[in-house]
Motif scaffolding. Sequence first.
Motif, PDB file in Angstrom:
ATOM      1  N   PRO A  26     -74.133 -41.536  -4.987  1.00 19.38           N
ATOM      2  CA  PRO A  26     -74.679 -42.723  -5.666  1.00 19.38           C
ATOM      3  C   PRO A  26     -73.665 -43.265  -6.673  1.00 19.38           C
ATOM      4  N   PHE A  27     -73.584 -44.592  -6.781  1.00 21.77           N
ATOM      5  CA  PHE A  27     -72.613 -45.196  -7.687  1.00 21.77           C
ATOM      6  C   PHE A  27     -73.152 -45.170  -9.112  1.00 21.77           C
ATOM      7  N   ILE A  28     -72.969 -44.046  -9.767  1.00 21.88           N
ATOM      8  CA  ILE A  28     -73.393 -43.899 -11.152  1.00 21.88           C
ATOM      9  C   ILE A  28     -72.255 -43.245 -11.924  1.00 21.88           C
ATOM     10  N   HIS A  29     -72.261 -43.460 -13.228  1.00 23.74           N
ATOM     11  CA  HIS A  29     -71.232 -42.868 -14.064  1.00 23.74           C
ATOM     12  C   HIS A  29     -71.668 -41.476 -14.499  1.00 23.74           C
ATOM     13  N   TYR A  30     -70.746 -40.537 -14.407  1.00 19.11           N
ATOM     14  CA  TYR A  30     -71.013 -39.190 -14.921  1.00 19.11           C
ATOM     15  C   TYR A  30     -69.702 -38.551 -15.347  1.00 19.11           C
ATOM     16  N   GLU A  31     -69.796 -37.687 -16.360  1.00 20.41           N
ATOM     17  CA  GLU A  31     -68.610 -37.049 -16.909  1.00 20.41           C
ATOM     18  C   GLU A  31     -68.544 -35.564 -16.590  1.00 20.41           C
ATOM     19  N   SER A  32     -69.607 -35.020 -16.063  1.00 15.46           N
ATOM     20  CA  SER A  32     -69.622 -33.606 -15.687  1.00 15.46           C
ATOM     21  C   SER A  32     -70.580 -33.426 -14.514  1.00 15.46           C
ATOM     22  N   LEU A  33     -70.415 -32.304 -13.811  1.00 16.88           N
ATOM     23  CA  LEU A  33     -71.308 -32.021 -12.687  1.00 16.88           C
ATOM     24  C   LEU A  33     -72.731 -31.805 -13.185  1.00 16.88           C
ATOM     25  N   GLU A  34     -72.861 -31.214 -14.356  1.00 20.35           N
ATOM     26  CA  GLU A  34     -74.187 -30.991 -14.932  1.00 20.35           C
ATOM     27  C   GLU A  34     -74.891 -32.330 -15.201  1.00 20.35           C
ATOM     28  N   GLN A  35     -74.106 -33.304 -15.679  1.00 18.02           N
ATOM     29  CA  GLN A  35     -74.680 -34.620 -15.955  1.00 18.02           C
ATOM     30  C   GLN A  35     -75.119 -35.298 -14.659  1.00 18.02           C
ATOM     31  N   VAL A  67     -69.065 -33.805  -3.694  1.00 16.15           N
ATOM     32  CA  VAL A  67     -68.346 -34.777  -4.511  1.00 16.15           C
ATOM     33  C   VAL A  67     -66.991 -34.186  -4.900  1.00 16.15           C
ATOM     34  N   SER A  68     -66.125 -35.041  -5.450  1.00 18.03           N
ATOM     35  CA  SER A  68     -64.832 -34.551  -5.931  1.00 18.03           C
ATOM     36  C   SER A  68     -65.049 -33.653  -7.137  1.00 18.03           C
ATOM     37  N   PRO A  69     -64.235 -32.594  -7.267  1.00 18.83           N
ATOM     38  CA  PRO A  69     -64.437 -31.677  -8.389  1.00 18.83           C
ATOM     39  C   PRO A  69     -63.970 -32.276  -9.703  1.00 18.83           C
ATOM     40  N   ILE A  70     -64.587 -31.851 -10.777  1.00 18.80           N
ATOM     41  CA  ILE A  70     -64.127 -32.196 -12.121  1.00 18.80           C
ATOM     42  C   ILE A  70     -63.273 -31.061 -12.671  1.00 18.80           C
ATOM     43  N   ASN A  71     -63.667 -29.832 -12.364  1.00 15.05           N
ATOM     44  CA  ASN A  71     -62.883 -28.663 -12.746  1.00 15.05           C
ATOM     45  C   ASN A  71     -61.592 -28.639 -11.905  1.00 15.05           C
ATOM     46  N   ARG A  72     -60.424 -28.579 -12.579  1.00 16.35           N
ATOM     47  CA  ARG A  72     -59.146 -28.637 -11.873  1.00 16.35           C
ATOM     48  C   ARG A  72     -58.884 -27.417 -10.997  1.00 16.35           C
ATOM     49  N   GLU A  73     -59.587 -26.315 -11.245  1.00 21.56           N
ATOM     50  CA  GLU A  73     -59.395 -25.122 -10.419  1.00 21.56           C
ATOM     51  C   GLU A  73     -60.113 -25.234  -9.077  1.00 21.56           C
ATOM     52  N   ALA A  74     -61.062 -26.150  -8.990  1.00 22.48           N
ATOM     53  CA  ALA A  74     -61.918 -26.208  -7.801  1.00 22.48           C
ATOM     54  C   ALA A  74     -61.357 -27.140  -6.731  1.00 22.48           C
ATOM     55  N   ASP A  75     -61.663 -26.809  -5.462  1.00 26.45           N
ATOM     56  CA  ASP A  75     -61.264 -27.663  -4.333  1.00 26.45           C
ATOM     57  C   ASP A  75     -62.286 -28.769  -4.102  1.00 26.45           C
TER      58      ASP A  75
END
Length: 317
Positions: A26-35, A67-75
């Motif tokens: 969905p086209f929504i803004h979020y800054e973390s996976l939890e959000q 979705v694309s990861p936010i954590n840089r360690e994750a694929d």
Amino acid sequence: MKIQKVYSTTDVHVAGEAFRIIKDVPFIHYESLEQLNKQLRHVFAEEISLLLKEPRGFAGLNGCLVVSPINREADIAVLFFNHEGTALLHYGGIVAVITALLECGHLQPRASNEYKIETVSGVISATAIMEKDEVVSVSVESEPCQVIQTNIPLSYLHLHTQFSLVQADQLYAVFEKRDDFVEICVEELSELRSWGKTVLQALRSKMPIKGAILMDDSHLEERQIKTITFHEDRYIVRSPGFGSTMACYTHLLSKDGLYMKAPFVNKSIFDSSLTVQAAKQTESGYTFTLASRGFITGMQNLVLDPTDPFPAGFLLT
């Protein structure tokens, strides 16, 4: 036909349990996976019903939003959802997603075979073995599991038994099958359903369990058990269940005489299987490595016609 909405999905089953993988974010803004996870149940509620419920889905279908990861360690990052809303973690869903992404070319194979999956519960490690461009095995490391209480008596109607309460990926009640009770097999499904209904009714007002597991450990010396898991809505989990397998193994490890390091197999009512091995024991409980294999069963575009009388779907359970 007019088309109001279109969703591309990939369906995968893991030991019989079905997962629907979606990449239409969905086209929504979020800054973390939890959000994103918190917003999902609101902004994606119609899509969850459309994609999981009948006539396009069914009661046991699980959803995985990639979705694309936010954590840089994750694929990659994955959110899990079901008919009740979002779920923090589903190990079977990780097997399904890794299988689909590797076999469809959306995730590049690594020489190490190791991948990191960001979830709301943290970054989960997985190892995927490929042979001739096909994923033949995915193993996942679990979070700690622990026994909360053992030998809890339960009496209700004609039922007089006891169980263990185990915290795995969710809270489970683990019952050991009596020798004089029916076998865990498809031919005894009616009797097993009756047992599950009675147990869930008995537990409903007592504790917030997510699943009741009936375990046959008569082949424990062969490192094998057989289980059937009844979800709180009485739906039968189609696979041996990743959480169920960990809960049973944790229950057995809490008893004497079970060697911890050897692999262990849990079979479902129709003999699909999961392999589990205890990884280590910590103050928080036992951790496990679970191995299984996913199979892609379909790739489709699901659409919503604005004249469809069931845009939110329905469930007959």
